[in-house]
Design a protein around this motif. Structure first.
Motif, mmCIF file in Angstrom:
data_model
loop_
_atom_site.group_PDB
_atom_site.id
_atom_site.type_symbol
_atom_site.label_atom_id
_atom_site.label_comp_id
_atom_site.label_asym_id
_atom_site.label_seq_id
_atom_site.Cartn_x
_atom_site.Cartn_y
_atom_site.Cartn_z
ATOM 1 N N VAL A 25 0.807 -1.233 0.000
ATOM 2 C CA VAL A 25 0.000 0.000 0.000
ATOM 3 C C VAL A 25 0.830 1.268 0.000
ATOM 4 N N ARG A 26 2.147 1.163 0.088
ATOM 5 C CA ARG A 26 2.968 2.375 0.168
ATOM 6 C C ARG A 26 2.683 3.298 -1.012
ATOM 7 N N GLY A 27 2.365 4.548 -0.699
ATOM 8 C CA GLY A 27 2.115 5.554 -1.729
ATOM 9 C C GLY A 27 0.705 5.594 -2.256
ATOM 10 N N MET A 28 -0.151 4.649 -1.877
ATOM 11 C CA MET A 28 -1.549 4.691 -2.319
ATOM 12 C C MET A 28 -2.244 5.933 -1.767
ATOM 13 N N ARG A 29 -3.106 6.498 -2.567
ATOM 14 C CA ARG A 29 -3.927 7.641 -2.135
ATOM 15 C C ARG A 29 -5.301 7.093 -1.741
ATOM 16 N N ILE A 30 -5.593 7.159 -0.463
ATOM 17 C CA ILE A 30 -6.798 6.507 0.050
ATOM 18 C C ILE A 30 -7.703 7.529 0.729
ATOM 19 N N ALA A 31 -8.963 7.546 0.316
ATOM 20 C CA ALA A 31 -9.979 8.383 0.950
ATOM 21 C C ALA A 31 -10.688 7.577 2.034
ATOM 22 N N TYR A 32 -10.990 8.225 3.134
ATOM 23 C CA TYR A 32 -11.734 7.587 4.219
ATOM 24 C C TYR A 32 -13.004 8.392 4.458
ATOM 25 N N SER A 33 -14.156 7.762 4.249
ATOM 26 C CA SER A 33 -15.446 8.415 4.462
ATOM 27 C C SER A 33 -16.162 7.705 5.609
ATOM 28 N N PRO A 34 -16.197 8.312 6.793
ATOM 29 C CA PRO A 34 -16.765 7.614 7.955
ATOM 30 C C PRO A 34 -18.270 7.427 7.907
ATOM 31 N N THR A 35 -18.983 8.250 7.101
ATOM 32 C CA THR A 35 -20.443 8.122 7.055
ATOM 33 C C THR A 35 -21.002 8.020 5.649
ATOM 34 N N LEU A 36 -20.177 8.134 4.614
ATOM 35 C CA LEU A 36 -20.610 8.077 3.212
ATOM 36 C C LEU A 36 -21.843 8.952 2.981
ATOM 37 N N GLY A 37 -21.673 10.220 3.291
ATOM 38 C CA GLY A 37 -22.738 11.175 3.018
ATOM 39 C C GLY A 37 -23.681 11.414 4.178
ATOM 40 N N GLY A 38 -23.298 11.038 5.388
ATOM 41 C CA GLY A 38 -24.103 11.381 6.555
ATOM 42 C C GLY A 38 -24.935 10.269 7.143
ATOM 43 N N GLN A 39 -24.581 8.999 6.888
ATOM 44 C CA GLN A 39 -25.327 7.899 7.482
ATOM 45 C C GLN A 39 -25.016 7.779 8.979
ATOM 46 N N GLU A 40 -26.004 7.300 9.714
ATOM 47 C CA GLU A 40 -25.836 7.110 11.151
ATOM 48 C C GLU A 40 -25.043 5.822 11.393
ATOM 49 N N VAL A 41 -23.963 5.938 12.149
ATOM 50 C CA VAL A 41 -23.076 4.804 12.415
ATOM 51 C C VAL A 41 -22.948 4.626 13.922
ATOM 52 N N ASP A 42 -23.048 3.388 14.366
ATOM 53 C CA ASP A 42 -22.849 3.088 15.778
ATOM 54 C C ASP A 42 -21.465 3.595 16.216
ATOM 55 N N PRO A 43 -21.372 4.320 17.343
ATOM 56 C CA PRO A 43 -20.086 4.895 17.750
ATOM 57 C C PRO A 43 -18.967 3.873 17.884
ATOM 58 N N GLU A 44 -19.278 2.677 18.356
ATOM 59 C CA GLU A 44 -18.260 1.647 18.501
ATOM 60 C C GLU A 44 -17.737 1.210 17.137
ATOM 61 N N VAL A 45 -18.639 1.051 16.179
ATOM 62 C CA VAL A 45 -18.227 0.706 14.817
ATOM 63 C C VAL A 45 -17.378 1.827 14.232
ATOM 64 N N ALA A 46 -17.823 3.071 14.422
ATOM 65 C CA ALA A 46 -17.089 4.218 13.879
ATOM 66 C C ALA A 46 -15.662 4.263 14.426
ATOM 67 N N ARG A 47 -15.491 4.000 15.715
ATOM 68 C CA ARG A 47 -14.167 4.057 16.326
ATOM 69 C C ARG A 47 -13.251 2.968 15.780
ATOM 70 N N VAL A 48 -13.768 1.751 15.651
ATOM 71 C CA VAL A 48 -12.950 0.632 15.165
ATOM 72 C C VAL A 48 -12.540 0.847 13.708
ATOM 73 N N VAL A 49 -13.477 1.325 12.880
ATOM 74 C CA VAL A 49 -13.162 1.549 11.467
ATOM 75 C C VAL A 49 -12.177 2.703 11.306
ATOM 76 N N ALA A 50 -12.335 3.758 12.099
ATOM 77 C CA ALA A 50 -11.379 4.866 12.042
ATOM 78 C C ALA A 50 -9.983 4.392 12.392
ATOM 79 N N ASP A 51 -9.871 3.516 13.375
ATOM 80 C CA ASP A 51 -8.574 2.963 13.737
ATOM 81 C C ASP A 51 -7.989 2.140 12.593
ATOM 82 N N ALA A 52 -8.845 1.415 11.879
ATOM 83 C CA ALA A 52 -8.369 0.629 10.740
ATOM 84 C C ALA A 52 -7.760 1.526 9.679
#
Length: 502
Positions: free
Chosen positions: A296-323
Motif C-alpha cells: 500500500v505504500r504511496g496509495m492515495r486513500i480516501a476515508y469516508s466515515p459516514t458516506l454522506g451522513g449515514q448514522e453509524v454506531d459509535p463503537e463501529v465508527a471508532r474501530v473503522v477509524a482505527d483501521a
C-alpha cells in the motif's frame, strides 16, 4: 488530513496487533505445524499441507464434515450436505497429490456453494417453496464449474433468503440461519449461510452473490472476508432477474484465500453474454506478498466515515477509524474525503423490486401465498413502477458511476464501514431502531457500489465490546480488484484476525 482515532479503545475490543503475531510466511503462528483441526485451516494452509504430505484432502474433508454435523443444527448454514460425494472427491484428490499431479489450484480444498448457484446433480431451490424439486439439475453455474475444474471438494449448499432478496438469511423453506459469534443474531444475507459456514470452519471457501451487499453484509457480521468483484469479472449464469446489480464472488476466512478463489472463478463463460474476456490480473501477486508496506505504500486513500451522513454506531465508527490509521501507518496517504454520492435508496429499490417482480411473474395466486411476506410486499412495490421510473433509476446509476470515476482520479481507494452496526436479532429484517423498515434502510454503505459496479470488499477490522465482528469496506474503481485486495491483504498482515474464532 491525518486520520485520528482512539486506538486503545479498538485494541481492547480484541483486535490483534502485528507484533510477533505473524510468521515468516504470513501465516498466523498458532496455525503453523497444523496442530489444530484441519477445518480451522485456510485453503492456502491446506494446500501447503497437501504438498508437503503433512495433511491429506481426506483428513480435511472428514474434519469439515464433522464440523458441519456438530454445528449446523444450531447455525442452519447448510441446506444440503453430501458427505459421500465429498469424501469420494477427497479420496481422488489424495491420490492425485500422492502421484505429485494435483488437478488445479484448489485440489482437495473443501468448498460450499450458495443455494443460488446451479450445481449438477444437486437441487438449487433458492430458499423457496415454489421451486420445483424434481428437476434433472444437469448444469453447473460458471462459479461451480470453475471450482470443480480446479479440484475443489464440494461439500454442500448454503442457505439463502428466498430468491436472495434481502440482507438477512431466513426463508419459508429453510427457516432462520444464525451467526456463529452469537446464535441470537443474524449472520446477515443474502449469503448468510455461506458466511456462517466459513466463520464456523465448515469449509474455507464459499460462493456468494451480492446484489446490494449480500457478500459484504454477512462478511462484516460474521468476521470473514468477501469481495463483490467488478461486475462481469465473475460470470453469472443463469442471468439474475436483478440484472447488472447482481455480482458473484468469493467468501473466505483470509484475504490470501479470497485472492486465490477469485483468481479461479473469474474469466469468460459463453453463457454470460456480458462476462469479461479474461481473469482478473495481479491476484497471484497479492496473495504471495508478505510485506504489508509494499502493498500500500504511496496509495492515495480516501476515508469516508459516514458516506454522506449515514448514522453509524459509535463503537463501529471508532474501530473503522482505527483501521484507516493502520493503512496510513503502512505508508498510504489517507485523508478524510467523501465522494458526494446522491441519495439513491429509492432508485436502487426501483431496480431491485422490479427484479423481484420479474422473478416471480410466473407464479399463480396460490404460489404467491407461499412467498416470504416481505418479498410479497417488495413484489407489489416493483409492479407499480413504470418504464420511465426504471430509466430514471438507471440515469441515477450513470451519474453515480461518473462521480465515482472522477473521484478515483484523485483517490486509488475508498474506505468506509462495511456496515453501520454489528449483527442484530436473527429472524428480523432490520434492527430494532428501524423496525418495520426494509433492509435497504440500513445497508446504505453497500448498495451504492452495486449501482456503480465497482469492486468492494469487506474485511474484519475488530470486534465490539460484546464480541461481535466489525467490517472495513475497501472500494476501488472498476477493474481494480487486485488493488482492493492488496489493501485488504496489507491490513490482514498488519492486524491478523484468522485465529480469533467463534
Amino acid at each position: 488530513m491525518t486520520i485520528r482515532s482512539d486506538r486503545a479503545g479498538t485494541e481492547s475490543a480484541g483486535v490483534g496487533t502485528a507484533d510477533g503475531a505473524v510468521g515468516r510466511t504470513g501465516v498466523p503462528r498458532a496455525r503453523e505445524g497444523y496442530g489444530g483441526a484441519p477445518a480451522d485451516l485456510s485453503a492456502e494452509q491446506l494446500l501447503h499441507g497437501y504438498a508437503t504430505g503433512e495433511l491429506s484432502p481426506v483428513e480435511a474433508a472428514e474434519s469439515v464434515l464433522e464440523r458441519i454435523e456438530q454445528d449446523n443444527p444450531a447455525l442452519n448454514a447448510f441446506c444440503l450436505v453430501r458427505p459421500e460425494e465429498a469424501l469420494e472427491a477427497a479420496r481422488a484428490s489424495a491420490e492425485r497429490w500422492r502421484r505429485g499431479a494435483p488437478e488445479g489450484l484448489l485440489d482437495g480444498v473443501p468448498a460450499s456453494i450458495k443455494d443460488i448457484h446451479l450445481t449438477k446433480g444437486w437441487p438449487t431451490l433458492k430458499g423457496s417453496l415454489n421451486t420445483p424439486q424434481d428437476c434433472p439439475w444437469e448444469e453447473d453455474s460458471p462459479v461451480t464449474a470453475r471450482l470443480r475444474e480446479q479440484g475443489a471438494v464440494l461439500v454442500g449448499k448454503t442457505t439463502t433468503p428466498e430468491l436472495a432478496w434481502k440482507g438477512v438469511t431466513d426463508s419459508p423453506l429453510y427457516g432462520i440461519t444464525r451467526n456463529p459469534w452469537d446464535l441470537s443474531t443474524t449472520p446477515g444475507g443474502s449469503s448468510g449461510g455461506a458466511a456462517a459456514a466459513v466463520a464456523a470452519g465448515m469449509a474455507p471457501l464459499a460462493t456468494g452473490t451480492d446484489g446490494g451487499g449480500s457478500i459484504r453484509i454477512p462478511a462484516s457480521f460474521t468476521g470473514v472476508c468477501g469481495i463483490k468483484p467488478t461486475w462481469g469479472l465473475v460470470p453469472h449464469y443463469p442471468a439474475s432477474p436483478f440484472g447488472s446489480l447482481a455480482h458473484t464472488g468469493p467468501m473466505t476466512r483470509t484475504v490470501g484465500d479470497l485472492a486465490l478463489m477469485l483468481e479461479v472463478v473469474s474469466g469468460f463463460d459463453p453463457r454470460d453474454w456480458m462476462a469479461m474476456p479474461t481473469p482478473a490480473p495481479g491476484l497471484g501477486d497479492v496473495r504471495l506478498h508478505h510485506d504489508p508496506e509494499a502493498l500500500v505504500r504511496g496509495m492515495r486513500i480516501a476515508y469516508s466515515p459516514t458516506l454522506g451522513g449515514q448514522e453509524v454506531d459509535p463503537e463501529v465508527a471508532r474501530v473503522v477509524a482505527d483501521a484507516a490509521t493502520v493503512l496510513e501507518a503502512l505508508g498510504a496517504h489517507v485523508e478524510e474525503a467523501d465522494p458526494g454520492l446522491p441519495e439513491c435508496r429509492r432508485d436502487f429499490e426501483v431496480l431491485w423490486n422490479s427484479g423481484a417482480a420479474k422473478a416471480t411473474e410466473h407464479l399463480d395466486d396460490r404460489q404467491r401465498e407461499l412467498l416470504d411476506p416481505g418479498l410479497r410486499e417488495v413484489i407489489e412495490d416493483g409492479l407499480a413502477f413504470s418504464a420511465q421510473d426504471y430509466l430514471t433509476a438507471m440515469a441515477t446509476r450513470m451519474d453515480m458511476g461518473k462521480r465515482m470515476g472522477l473521484f478515483h482520479t484523485t483517490y486509488d481507494l475508498l474506505l468506509t464501514p462495511a456496515m453501520p452496526m454489528t449483527a442484530f436479532e436473527a429472524g428480523q429484517e432490520s434492527p430494532p431502531r428501524l423496525a418495520g423498515q426494509r433492509w435497504t434502510s440500513w445497508a446504505g454503505f453497500s448498495y451504492p457500489f452495486n449501482m456503480t459496479q465497482q469492486p468492494a470488499a469487506s474485511v474484519p477490522c475488530g470486534f465490539s465490546e460484546g464480541g461481535l465482528p466489525i467490517g472495513l469496506q475497501v472500494v476501488g474503481p472498476r477493474h481494480s480488484d487486485a488493488r482492493v485486495l492488496a489493501a485488504c491483504r496489507a491490513f490482514e498482515l498488519a492486524r491478523p484476525w484468522a485465529d480469533r474464532r467463534p
